[in-house]
Design an enzyme around this catalytic site. Structure first.
Site, mmCIF file in Angstrom:
data_model
loop_
_atom_site.group_PDB
_atom_site.id
_atom_site.type_symbol
_atom_site.label_atom_id
_atom_site.label_comp_id
_atom_site.label_asym_id
_atom_site.label_seq_id
_atom_site.Cartn_x
_atom_site.Cartn_y
_atom_site.Cartn_z
ATOM 1 N N ALA A 1 0.804 -1.219 0.000
ATOM 2 C CA ALA A 1 0.000 0.000 0.000
ATOM 3 C C ALA A 1 0.844 1.278 0.000
ATOM 4 O O ALA A 1 0.408 2.322 -0.483
ATOM 5 C CB ALA A 1 -0.934 -0.013 1.210
ATOM 6 N N HIS B 1 -3.801 -9.932 -4.061
ATOM 7 C CA HIS B 1 -5.012 -9.684 -3.261
ATOM 8 C C HIS B 1 -6.168 -9.161 -4.103
ATOM 9 O O HIS B 1 -7.088 -8.536 -3.582
ATOM 10 C CB HIS B 1 -4.687 -8.711 -2.117
ATOM 11 C CG HIS B 1 -3.717 -9.273 -1.127
ATOM 12 N ND1 HIS B 1 -2.988 -8.504 -0.248
ATOM 13 C CD2 HIS B 1 -3.347 -10.559 -0.885
ATOM 14 C CE1 HIS B 1 -2.206 -9.295 0.493
ATOM 15 N NE2 HIS B 1 -2.408 -10.528 0.120
ATOM 16 N N ARG C 1 -1.332 0.562 7.692
ATOM 17 C CA ARG C 1 -0.698 0.551 9.001
ATOM 18 C C ARG C 1 0.076 1.816 9.361
ATOM 19 O O ARG C 1 0.630 1.892 10.457
ATOM 20 C CB ARG C 1 0.209 -0.686 9.143
ATOM 21 C CG ARG C 1 -0.623 -1.952 9.201
ATOM 22 C CD ARG C 1 0.193 -3.213 9.336
ATOM 23 N NE ARG C 1 -0.671 -4.382 9.318
ATOM 24 C CZ ARG C 1 -1.236 -4.886 8.231
ATOM 25 N NH1 ARG C 1 -1.014 -4.350 7.060
ATOM 26 N NH2 ARG C 1 -2.037 -5.928 8.305
ATOM 27 N N SER D 1 5.688 -1.785 1.892
ATOM 28 C CA SER D 1 4.914 -2.826 2.572
ATOM 29 C C SER D 1 5.489 -3.049 3.957
ATOM 30 O O SER D 1 6.710 -3.128 4.124
ATOM 31 C CB SER D 1 4.960 -4.149 1.796
ATOM 32 O OG SER D 1 4.308 -5.164 2.550
ATOM 33 N N CYS E 1 -26.152 -11.173 -8.262
ATOM 34 C CA CYS E 1 -25.585 -11.350 -9.599
ATOM 35 C C CYS E 1 -26.718 -11.444 -10.620
ATOM 36 O O CYS E 1 -27.684 -12.178 -10.409
ATOM 37 C CB CYS E 1 -24.748 -12.631 -9.616
ATOM 38 S SG CYS E 1 -24.151 -13.087 -11.254
#
Ligand code: NAD
Length: 246
Positions: A21, A118, A33, A192, A151
């Site tokens: 991030a 991710h 964080r 990170s 959906c």
């Protein structure tokens, strides 16, 4: 500035860049964080809770739409662009990212060189049949009914195409990330905290396999002690210094 990072890159044949991030904070997307980061505002919703409870699904989509302006208005910053240049000139073979913001692709890196561990929050998928859905459709329905729509293909549950805590890692991406990691001679982890596993295992695999490991992060990380070089600097300016004009 940072000549040693430049030396490491110059001496390497196959570089893997691994991002978190922190590469995107200079684009205006908060990380998890850092002080004031997303982690301090909202604890993550675990996949099992998302599946089990409509209330949690409504909460997850509400948070998503609250955050969406930061994501949809964000553009690649100088760090993303420097990495794109290193991919373009063949130095960087793959970018393994924990990020879900699509900014590496937006910087011009071809899809097949970006490995998203991710997932991606810029679209949604049905958890039953896998059909892709675009966010404006979901947002309009959500605002009309107060609930995410089912959906349109099968009636299944829609979720952003991200990997939540408690959700299985994407198999193909994990295989590709491992292969790229084992083939590199320099692994650069950028922005990170290196505490989220299995993603944070890749720098360890690289190091154990004989690659050099560089960690570029504003703060200390859990893996600093195994790195060949640690730079506690800002990602964008540091990466820009690698490009020829510097
Ligand atoms: P993290 O928040 O745990 O760690 C980010 C690290 O980046 C921090 O240690 C911080 O000191 C550092 N950092 C912040 N800005 C920096 C800068 N400009 N230059 C250098 N370092 C900087 O992030 P993580 O390790 O990626 O783990 C968080 C998880 O949350 C990941 O799974 C990620 O997918 C997800 N996430 C993604 C985004 C995004 O897609 N942009 C944003 C928030 C969280």
């Amino acid at each position: 500035m940072d000549t040693s990072l430049k030396d490491y890159v110059d001496q390497a044949q196959r570089v893997v860049v691994f991002t978190g991030a922190g590469i995107s904070t200079e684009s205006g997307i908060p990380d998890f964080r850092s002080p004031g980061g997303l982690w301090t505002q909202n604890k993550p919703i675990y996949f099992q809770d998302f599946m089990a409870s409509e209330t949690m699904r409504i909460e997850a989509w509400q948070r998503k739409f609250n955050m969406d302006d930061a994501f949809t208005n964000a553009t690649p910053n100088t760090g993303h662009m420097a990495i794109a240049r290193l991919v373009q000139n063949g130095k960087v073979t793959s970018v393994i990212t924990q990020n879900i913001d699509n900014l590496h692709q937006d910087s011009g890196i071809p899809e097949d060189k970006v490995i998203e561990l991710h997932g991606n929050t810029t679209y949604a998928k049905c958890l039953n049949c896998g059909t892709r859905h675009e966010l404006p459709f979901i947002r309009t329905a959500f605002e009309e009914t107060g609930k995410p729509p089912p959906c349109t293909a099968c009636g299944g549950i829609l979720k952003t195409a991200t990997i939540s805590f408690g959700q299985s890692m994407p198999e193909e991406e994990m295989i590709r990330a491992e292969a790229a990691t084992l083939a590199c001679d320099l692994f650069i982890a950028i922005g990170s905290s290196l505490v989220v596993y299995p993603a944070a295992g890749f720098p360890i695999i690289a190091k154990q396999n004989g690659a050099r490991l560089v960690i570029l992060n504003r703060e200390e990380t859990e893996l600093d002690e195994i790195a060949d070089l640690v730079l506690n600097t800002e990602a964008g300016p540091t990466l820009s210094s690698l490009l020829p004009h510097n």
